[in-house]
Structure formats: structure tokens, C-alpha cells
Scaffold this motif. Structure first.
Motif, PDB file in Angstrom:
ATOM      1  N   ASP A  25       1.698  21.103 -15.853  1.00  8.53           N
ATOM      2  CA  ASP A  25       2.066  22.399 -15.268  1.00  8.53           C
ATOM      3  C   ASP A  25       3.579  22.593 -15.185  1.00  8.53           C
ATOM      4  OD1 ASP A  25      -0.608  22.835 -14.979  1.00  8.53           O
ATOM      5  OD2 ASP A  25      -0.664  22.549 -12.797  1.00  8.53           O
ATOM      6  N   MET A  26       4.293  21.507 -14.853  1.00 13.54           N
ATOM      7  CA  MET A  26       5.727  21.634 -14.580  1.00 13.54           C
ATOM      8  C   MET A  26       6.624  20.994 -15.639  1.00 13.54           C
ATOM      9  SD  MET A  26       5.908  21.190 -10.467  1.00 13.54           S
ATOM     10  CE  MET A  26       7.651  21.582 -10.509  1.00 13.54           C
ATOM     11  N   GLU A  27       5.968  20.373 -16.628  1.00 12.43           N
ATOM     12  CA  GLU A  27       6.723  19.699 -17.699  1.00 12.43           C
ATOM     13  C   GLU A  27       7.737  18.703 -17.128  1.00 12.43           C
ATOM     14  OE1 GLU A  27       8.250  22.764 -20.244  1.00 12.43           O
ATOM     15  OE2 GLU A  27       6.279  23.175 -21.104  1.00 12.43           O
ATOM     16  N   ILE A  28       7.217  17.842 -16.249  1.00  9.69           N
ATOM     17  CA  ILE A  28       8.035  16.773 -15.650  1.00  9.69           C
ATOM     18  C   ILE A  28       7.338  15.437 -15.908  1.00  9.69           C
ATOM     19  CG2 ILE A  28       8.964  18.265 -13.824  1.00  9.69           C
ATOM     20  CD1 ILE A  28       6.931  16.838 -11.900  1.00  9.69           C
ATOM     21  N   PRO A  29       8.060  14.322 -15.796  1.00  6.68           N
ATOM     22  CA  PRO A  29       7.377  13.032 -15.890  1.00  6.68           C
ATOM     23  C   PRO A  29       6.340  12.895 -14.771  1.00  6.68           C
ATOM     24  CG  PRO A  29       9.740  12.758 -16.122  1.00  6.68           C
ATOM     25  CD  PRO A  29       9.515  14.173 -15.674  1.00  6.68           C
ATOM     26  N   PRO A  30       5.269  12.140 -14.996  1.00  9.16           N
ATOM     27  CA  PRO A  30       4.223  11.993 -13.970  1.00  9.16           C
ATOM     28  C   PRO A  30       4.751  11.248 -12.738  1.00  9.16           C
ATOM     29  CG  PRO A  30       3.860  10.460 -15.777  1.00  9.16           C
ATOM     30  CD  PRO A  30       4.980  11.341 -16.196  1.00  9.16           C
ATOM     31  N   PRO A  31       4.583  11.801 -11.538  1.00  8.88           N
ATOM     32  CA  PRO A  31       5.203  11.191 -10.358  1.00  8.88           C
ATOM     33  C   PRO A  31       4.383  10.114  -9.647  1.00  8.88           C
ATOM     34  CG  PRO A  31       4.325  13.360  -9.806  1.00  8.88           C
ATOM     35  CD  PRO A  31       4.042  13.147 -11.264  1.00  8.88           C
ATOM     36  N   GLY A  32       3.103   9.943 -10.000  1.00 10.07           N
ATOM     37  CA  GLY A  32       2.203   9.096  -9.204  1.00 10.07           C
ATOM     38  C   GLY A  32       2.635   7.651  -9.026  1.00 10.07           C
ATOM     39  N   ASP A  33       2.923   6.960 -10.125  1.00 11.11           N
ATOM     40  CA  ASP A  33       3.323   5.547 -10.025  1.00 11.11           C
ATOM     41  C   ASP A  33       4.641   5.413  -9.281  1.00 11.11           C
ATOM     42  OD1 ASP A  33       1.088   4.675 -11.314  1.00 11.11           O
ATOM     43  OD2 ASP A  33       2.047   4.100 -13.190  1.00 11.11           O
ATOM     44  N   VAL A  34       5.566   6.338  -9.536  1.00 14.65           N
ATOM     45  CA  VAL A  34       6.856   6.323  -8.841  1.00 14.65           C
ATOM     46  C   VAL A  34       6.639   6.522  -7.335  1.00 14.65           C
ATOM     47  CG1 VAL A  34       9.011   7.627  -8.492  1.00 14.65           C
ATOM     48  CG2 VAL A  34       8.273   7.033 -10.813  1.00 14.65           C
ATOM     49  N   ARG A  35       5.752   7.451  -6.984  1.00 20.33           N
ATOM     50  CA  ARG A  35       5.447   7.705  -5.561  1.00 20.33           C
ATOM     51  C   ARG A  35       4.972   6.422  -4.872  1.00 20.33           C
ATOM     52  NH1 ARG A  35       0.575   9.742  -5.884  1.00 20.33           N
ATOM     53  NH2 ARG A  35      -0.501   8.166  -4.666  1.00 20.33           N
ATOM     54  N   ASN A  36       4.033   5.713  -5.501  1.00 20.13           N
ATOM     55  CA  ASN A  36       3.492   4.492  -4.899  1.00 20.13           C
ATOM     56  C   ASN A  36       4.562   3.418  -4.723  1.00 20.13           C
ATOM     57  OD1 ASN A  36       0.785   5.235  -4.486  1.00 20.13           O
ATOM     58  ND2 ASN A  36       0.287   4.889  -6.626  1.00 20.13           N
ATOM     59  N   VAL A  37       5.467   3.328  -5.682  1.00 18.07           N
ATOM     60  CA  VAL A  37       6.539   2.331  -5.609  1.00 18.07           C
ATOM     61  C   VAL A  37       7.539   2.700  -4.504  1.00 18.07           C
ATOM     62  CG1 VAL A  37       8.515   1.390  -6.869  1.00 18.07           C
ATOM     63  CG2 VAL A  37       6.291   1.510  -7.973  1.00 18.07           C
ATOM     64  N   LEU A  38       7.884   3.991  -4.410  1.00 21.18           N
ATOM     65  CA  LEU A  38       8.785   4.447  -3.338  1.00 21.18           C
ATOM     66  C   LEU A  38       8.204   4.104  -1.964  1.00 21.18           C
ATOM     67  CD1 LEU A  38       9.874   7.970  -4.654  1.00 21.18           C
ATOM     68  CD2 LEU A  38      11.376   6.004  -4.358  1.00 21.18           C
ATOM     69  N   VAL A  39       6.919   4.360  -1.800  1.00 23.42           N
ATOM     70  CA  VAL A  39       6.267   4.077  -0.517  1.00 23.42           C
ATOM     71  C   VAL A  39       6.250   2.571  -0.251  1.00 23.42           C
ATOM     72  CG1 VAL A  39       4.047   4.138   0.697  1.00 23.42           C
ATOM     73  CG2 VAL A  39       4.888   6.190  -0.435  1.00 23.42           C
ATOM     74  N   ALA A  40       5.969   1.772  -1.299  1.00 24.37           N
ATOM     75  CA  ALA A  40       5.920   0.313  -1.138  1.00 24.37           C
ATOM     76  C   ALA A  40       7.263  -0.245  -0.689  1.00 24.37           C
ATOM     77  CB  ALA A  40       5.490  -0.342  -2.451  1.00 24.37           C
ATOM     78  N   LEU A  41       8.348   0.351  -1.171  1.00 24.03           N
ATOM     79  CA  LEU A  41       9.692  -0.142  -0.835  1.00 24.03           C
ATOM     80  C   LEU A  41      10.316   0.593   0.351  1.00 24.03           C
ATOM     81  CD1 LEU A  41      11.271  -0.628  -4.388  1.00 24.03           C
ATOM     82  CD2 LEU A  41      10.651  -2.424  -2.759  1.00 24.03           C
ATOM     83  N   SER A  42       9.585   1.537   0.928  1.00 26.07           N
ATOM     84  CA  SER A  42      10.166   2.362   1.993  1.00 26.07           C
ATOM     85  C   SER A  42      10.203   1.610   3.316  1.00 26.07           C
ATOM     86  CB  SER A  42       9.361   3.659   2.158  1.00 26.07           C
ATOM     87  OG  SER A  42       8.089   3.357   2.704  1.00 26.07           O
ATOM     88  N   ASP A  43      11.066   2.091   4.190  1.00 23.49           N
ATOM     89  CA  ASP A  43      11.175   1.522   5.530  1.00 23.49           C
ATOM     90  C   ASP A  43      11.123   2.706   6.497  1.00 23.49           C
ATOM     91  OD1 ASP A  43      11.524  -0.128   7.612  1.00 23.49           O
ATOM     92  OD2 ASP A  43      13.614  -0.646   7.206  1.00 23.49           O
ATOM     93  N   VAL A  44       9.921   3.253   6.654  1.00 23.95           N
ATOM     94  CA  VAL A  44       9.739   4.432   7.519  1.00 23.95           C
ATOM     95  C   VAL A  44       8.542   4.213   8.449  1.00 23.95           C
ATOM     96  CG1 VAL A  44      10.761   6.188   5.997  1.00 23.95           C
ATOM     97  CG2 VAL A  44       8.370   5.539   5.673  1.00 23.95           C
ATOM     98  N   GLU A  45       8.392   5.119   9.384  1.00 25.70           N
ATOM     99  CA  GLU A  45       7.247   5.050  10.290  1.00 25.70           C
ATOM    100  C   GLU A  45       5.941   5.167   9.490  1.00 25.70           C
ATOM    101  OE1 GLU A  45       7.377   4.537  13.594  1.00 25.70           O
ATOM    102  OE2 GLU A  45       9.535   4.317  13.305  1.00 25.70           O
ATOM    103  N   PRO A  46       4.879   4.482   9.930  1.00 22.56           N
ATOM    104  CA  PRO A  46       3.595   4.560   9.223  1.00 22.56           C
ATOM    105  C   PRO A  46       3.106   6.000   9.009  1.00 22.56           C
ATOM    106  CG  PRO A  46       3.518   2.848  10.896  1.00 22.56           C
ATOM    107  CD  PRO A  46       4.837   3.545  11.055  1.00 22.56           C
TER     108      PRO A  46
END
Length: 315
Positions: free
Chosen positions: A51-72
């Protein structure tokens, strides 16, 4: 007085395996970088990609969350998946990454900004700053196009390749590979999560030239449609067939898996990966074996605490 730099570990992959491993590694005093595949074309990621002609964000999203330091709660919000209406199937984090790409005009900048929001420990870099299409060629010469379709043919894969063939990686990605003290590949789907990164030509070349120790974390179970019947050495051989010999160390599980779970996995045409030490030694590969499995909700996973500890010890 000069402060000693943290050792640099670069993990290459995608899918669940990468994010699970990073959760374990972020507790260590290492400079972490994740290089993430952008070949996904299924689900929410595939829809946003089209729809948006962008790279797929799913795997990146999971990695960002895995490395994040935020409230649950913030993590839960980022991972929240809508179940009704036009947004059904979309993860909120995917939509936020898509929105940020729209604002910044660039997927890499979107990841950089979201990393600040999520207080990410380490760097997350896409294998390319544009969408790529993954193709698999089988033993009979047939070619299947699309990452999500590849596991369904159920025949032996000869090779995978990308289009466009000349996709450019980010300069930052190549730089991180060059500076790495340890390069880690896996765990994750061999042909659809790990190899797509290495098929970006300049990334493959940088990996071959890198002075870092190169470690393959072998999957615990084979994967239907990708690695049926593969032993540990077959996984490494597939990597070498695509790129030339580069793996020097393999980490493999030697722990037993309960019979009831093996039976459940058999229904999915999946069996425990055998670590064939003799052949790996003949390939000049250092073999590290340990009891590396744990069982969650009847799913066999790597014990990330133990795996992270082994990887850290290699630094």
C-alpha cells in the motif's frame, strides 16, 4: 583516562529467533547491532509494503521492542494487533513505523526516530533501505517468488536470490559489519530470514572480508518447506553454497526434547536437528554444544539466557 570500548556484536537475521536472542543479549555490556531482513511480504507487513511502497516493518518492529527499555504497557501498545475493521491484522508498531517513514521520507530514519522513542539499547539497521523481493530456485529449476510463499512448495531449495539484484545496503550497515568483534547469524529461518540479508551483495562481501569471528546459531528443529531432513552441517553448507566458506563456529543444542513435543512437531514435518560433529569438524568449524532448549506453551525455543551467555563468552 580512556574508557575501554564495549565489544561489538552484530546479529544478522529476522523473524522471531532474532528478537528472542536480542532480549537475552541486551543485558550484557556489549555494543549491539541487529541487521534485519526486509524481504517479508506476508501479513500486516506485506499489506503496508504494497500500500505504501515501503520496506516491510514487522521484523524491524519486533527487534525494536526486543531491544527497548520502556514500560511493559508501552511495549504492549507497540505490539498490539487490531482484530476488527479496516485495521484488522495490523500491529500498531507497524503503522507507527509506516507513519514515521512517511514523515521522514526514509525507512532508516523512521527506525532511528522510533529507536529514540522506545529507548532502544543498540542499533537496528535494515538490510536495505527499500523493499526487496526474495525468490527461491528449487532442484528442478522452478522458481517461486515471494518470501511468504517459499516454505509452501515443500521441495529442496537450491538457492535464494533477491530482486533488484543491485540493491544497495546502508553505509552504516557495512560499517557495523567491518567493526564487529563477533558476527552472529541466526537463529531463524535459514532461507527466508538469514540468507536474504547475505544476498544483498555488498553485505555478503563485507561479511566475507570482516575480521570478526563468525558464529552460526543452529536452529533446534528443522523447518517444513525449508530445511526438512537437514543436519547442523547442512545448514552451514547452505550458507557457504550461497556466499563461500565464512562460518567458523557453530552453536548447537545437544539437549533432549520430550517425546510428546517431538510427536507434535512431526505433524508439522519438523524434527530435531542432529549436530553431526564429525562433518562439521571436517569443514574446519568449531562446534559448541549445550543443552539449549526450553519449552514454552508446547513450543520448542532456544534458552536465550544460556545462548546469550555463550555468545558473550566468545567475546
Amino acid at each position: 583516562m580512556t574508557t575501554r570500548r564495549k565489544p561489538k556484536m552484530v546479529i544478522v537475521g529476522g523473524g522471531t529467533g532474532l528478537s528472542v536472542l536480542l532480549r537475552g543479549l541486551k543485558k550484557y555490556p556489549v555494543d549491539l547491532t541487529a541487521i534485519v531482513t526486509v524481504a517479508d511480504d506476508g501479513g500486516s507487513s506485506g499489506r503496508l509494503r504494497n500500500d505504501m511502497e515501503i520496506p516491510p516493518p514487522g521484523d524491524v518492529r519486533n527487534v525494536l521492542v526486543a531491544l527497548s527499555d520502556v514500560e511493559p504497557l508501552v511495549e504492549a501498545l507497540f505490539q498490539h494487533r487490531f482484530t476488527t475493521g479496516d485495521l484488522s491484522g495490523h500491529a500498531l508498531g507497524n503503522l507507527l513505523l509506516a507513519g514515521m517513514t512517511s514523515i521522514t521520507g526514509d525507512f532508516f530514519h523512521a527506525i532511528t526516530e522510533m529507536s529514540k522513542v522506545l529507548n532502544v539499547r543498540g542499533r537496528v539497521l535494515p538490510a536495505a533501505n527499500q523493499s526487496v523481493v526474495l525468490h527461491a530456485e528449487y532442484a528442478d529449476g522452478t522458481v517461486v517468488t515471494g518470501e511468504s510463499k517459499i516454505p509452501y512448495r515443500g521441495e529442496k531449495i537450491n538457492r535464494v536470490f533477491l530482486t533488484p539484484h543491485d540493491v544497495e545496503p546502508l553505509a552504516e550497515t557495512l560499517n557495523e559489519i567491518r567493526k564487529a568483534d563477533l558476527l552472529v547469524f541466526g537463529p531463524g529461518s535459514l532461507y527466508t530470514s538469514i540468507l536474504p540479508n547475505l544476498m544483498v551483495q555488498k553485505i555478503g562481501e563485507a561479511v566475507l572480508q570482516a575480521k570478526a569471528r563468525k558464529v552460526y546459531v543452529c536452529n533446534v528443529m528443522t523447518q517444513a518447506g525449508e530445511t526438512m531432513g537437514y543436519k547442523a552441517s547442512d545448514h552451514v553448507q547452505a550458507l557457504h553454497d550461497h556466499l563461500g566458506p565464512f562460518i567458523d563456529t557453530i552453536i548447537a543444542n545437544n539437549g533432549p526434547i520430550p517425546e510428546r513435543l517431538l510427536k507434535r512437531y512431526e505433524k508439522e514435518l519438523s524434527t530435531q536437528v542432529v549436530c553431526d560433529e564429525k562433518r562439521l569438524s571436517d569443514m574446519n568449524i568449531t562446534v559448541i554444544q549445550d543443552m539449549l532448549v526450553k519449552y514454552e506453551d508446547d513450543v520448542v525455543r532456544h534458552d536465550t539466557v544460556k545462548l546469550a551467555s555463550i555468545l558473550y563468552s566468545l567475546l
